[in-house]
Design a protein around this motif. Structure first.
Motif, PDB file in Angstrom:
ATOM      1  N   PHE A  53      -7.080 -53.683 -45.843  1.00 46.80           N
ATOM      2  CA  PHE A  53      -6.450 -54.996 -45.755  1.00 46.80           C
ATOM      3  C   PHE A  53      -5.052 -54.831 -45.147  1.00 46.80           C
ATOM      4  CE2 PHE A  53      -9.527 -55.077 -49.134  1.00 46.80           C
ATOM      5  CZ  PHE A  53     -10.093 -56.353 -49.107  1.00 46.80           C
ATOM      6  N   VAL A  54      -4.727 -55.667 -44.154  1.00 42.77           N
ATOM      7  CA  VAL A  54      -3.465 -55.474 -43.429  1.00 42.77           C
ATOM      8  C   VAL A  54      -2.302 -56.288 -43.990  1.00 42.77           C
ATOM      9  CG1 VAL A  54      -4.599 -54.757 -41.290  1.00 42.77           C
ATOM     10  CG2 VAL A  54      -4.039 -57.189 -41.648  1.00 42.77           C
ATOM     11  N   GLY A  55      -2.461 -56.830 -45.204  1.00 47.88           N
ATOM     12  CA  GLY A  55      -1.323 -57.432 -45.883  1.00 47.88           C
ATOM     13  C   GLY A  55      -1.303 -58.949 -45.894  1.00 47.88           C
ATOM     14  N   VAL A 115      -7.875 -50.038 -49.191  1.00 45.78           N
ATOM     15  CA  VAL A 115      -6.495 -49.713 -48.818  1.00 45.78           C
ATOM     16  C   VAL A 115      -5.765 -51.034 -48.653  1.00 45.78           C
ATOM     17  CG1 VAL A 115      -4.970 -48.644 -47.106  1.00 45.78           C
ATOM     18  CG2 VAL A 115      -7.189 -47.598 -47.641  1.00 45.78           C
ATOM     19  N   PHE A 116      -4.703 -51.219 -49.427  1.00 50.01           N
ATOM     20  CA  PHE A 116      -3.946 -52.464 -49.382  1.00 50.01           C
ATOM     21  C   PHE A 116      -2.586 -52.217 -48.717  1.00 50.01           C
ATOM     22  CE2 PHE A 116      -6.362 -52.991 -53.533  1.00 50.01           C
ATOM     23  CZ  PHE A 116      -7.359 -53.783 -52.972  1.00 50.01           C
ATOM     24  N   MET A 133       1.587 -50.397 -52.846  1.00 48.54           N
ATOM     25  CA  MET A 133       0.978 -50.606 -51.529  1.00 48.54           C
ATOM     26  C   MET A 133       1.739 -49.819 -50.456  1.00 48.54           C
ATOM     27  SD  MET A 133       0.172 -54.698 -51.485  1.00 48.54           S
ATOM     28  CE  MET A 133      -1.089 -55.392 -52.553  1.00 48.54           C
ATOM     29  N   PRO A 134       1.032 -49.087 -49.598  1.00 49.51           N
ATOM     30  CA  PRO A 134       1.694 -48.372 -48.499  1.00 49.51           C
ATOM     31  C   PRO A 134       2.103 -49.346 -47.402  1.00 49.51           C
ATOM     32  CG  PRO A 134      -0.674 -48.135 -48.296  1.00 49.51           C
ATOM     33  CD  PRO A 134      -0.429 -48.865 -49.606  1.00 49.51           C
ATOM     34  N   LEU A 135       3.055 -48.941 -46.579  1.00 48.96           N
ATOM     35  CA  LEU A 135       3.501 -49.754 -45.457  1.00 48.96           C
ATOM     36  C   LEU A 135       2.629 -49.545 -44.224  1.00 48.96           C
ATOM     37  CD1 LEU A 135       7.359 -49.374 -45.873  1.00 48.96           C
ATOM     38  CD2 LEU A 135       5.920 -51.308 -46.539  1.00 48.96           C
ATOM     39  N   TYR A 136       1.892 -48.452 -44.210  1.00 44.68           N
ATOM     40  CA  TYR A 136       0.930 -48.214 -43.128  1.00 44.68           C
ATOM     41  C   TYR A 136      -0.098 -47.205 -43.614  1.00 44.68           C
ATOM     42  CZ  TYR A 136       3.698 -43.978 -42.209  1.00 44.68           C
ATOM     43  OH  TYR A 136       4.364 -42.772 -42.328  1.00 44.68           O
TER      44      TYR A 136
END
Length: 243
Positions: free
Chosen positions: A33-35, A61-62, A114-117
């Motif tokens: 998911f790209v946010g 992956v969020f 949540m990671p930034l990338y």
């Protein structure tokens, strides 16, 4: 075994469930998911809760988006950012009515982690908005760039498609990765209701916050899946529409 990238949800739980059903998601799939899970439609808290539970059974992956940053700050301190409040924060705050403090703490932990990338094992990059460093994401100076930048997409859109990747004038930003997947800038701004592809960048935000659909993309086959338009799913709401 598929890798499925999913665009900005903006509180549209009905669209998310519809999309996952259309994709016929299986336990062995990976969902990226790209946010921007919150702000817009009335079910932001419910989206976060659903995703937490989904991740217990399926590899998810969020990526963190700018609206998620605002929501995280509110859950942590209780302070309401005026800009956030005007751009969907009001609806997100209202969606938390009935959620316990324990629920809110769990959601905060989800947002904080949540990671930034995310970079997969095939050198495909996933992030919310973009980056500016010519040396790649690991050299980016300002973390806000990851969830606010629009220059990556603007550059991809305006590039002469005849420029080869091994050319000296091919942007260094794009050379580092096989493909780049982003959200943040709705494709509906460019009169497209489906994910857009420019150079090696894929934009999968198809305007779910406004009048568009929620989209998913199989990153291997490039098959597109879409929900109904969000105003159809939430007929008594305006989302972030201004008219």
């Amino acid at each position: 075994m598929r890798t499925l990238a999913i665009g900005d949800i903006h509180g549209g739980l009905k669209a998310l469930i519809q999309l996952l059903n259309k994709m016929e998601v299986k336990d062995e799939d990976t969902l990226i998911f790209v946010g921007d899970y919150v702000d817009g439609w009335s079910e932001s808290a419910q989206v976060i809760q659903f995703l937490i539970e989904l991740s217990e059974n399926i590899h998810c992956v969020f990526i963190k988006g700018n609206h998620d940053v605002w929501c995280e700050a509110w859950l942590k301190s209780g302070d309401v950012n005026p800009t956030w409040y005007m751009h969907g924060g009001k609806e997100t705050i209202e969606s938390y009515e009935g959620f316990s403090e324990a629920d809110k703490k769990r959601h905060l932990e989800c947002l904080e982690n949540m990671p930034l990338y995310y970079l997969d094992d095939e050198n495909r990059l996933f992030l919310h908005a973009g980056f500016t460093s010519m040396h790649g994401v690991n050299k980016e100076v300002f973390e806000t760039t990851f969830y606010f930048d629009r220059t990556l997409w603007e550059m991809a859109l305006t590039m002469d498609k005849r420029i080869e990747k091994d050319s000296a004038i091919y942007p260094n930003r794009l050379k580092h990765y096989k493909e780049i997947y982003i959200g943040h800038t709705p494709t509906t701004n460019f009169n497209s209701d489906v994910p857009m592809h420019a150079v090696n960048v894929w934009n999968i935000d198809t305007g779910a916050a406004f009048k568009g659909r929620l989209s998913g993309l199989d990153v291997n086959t490039k098959q597109v899946f879409q929900s109904d338009n969000l105003p159809v799913l939430y007929p008594n709401e305006k989302g972030r529409n201004k008219d």
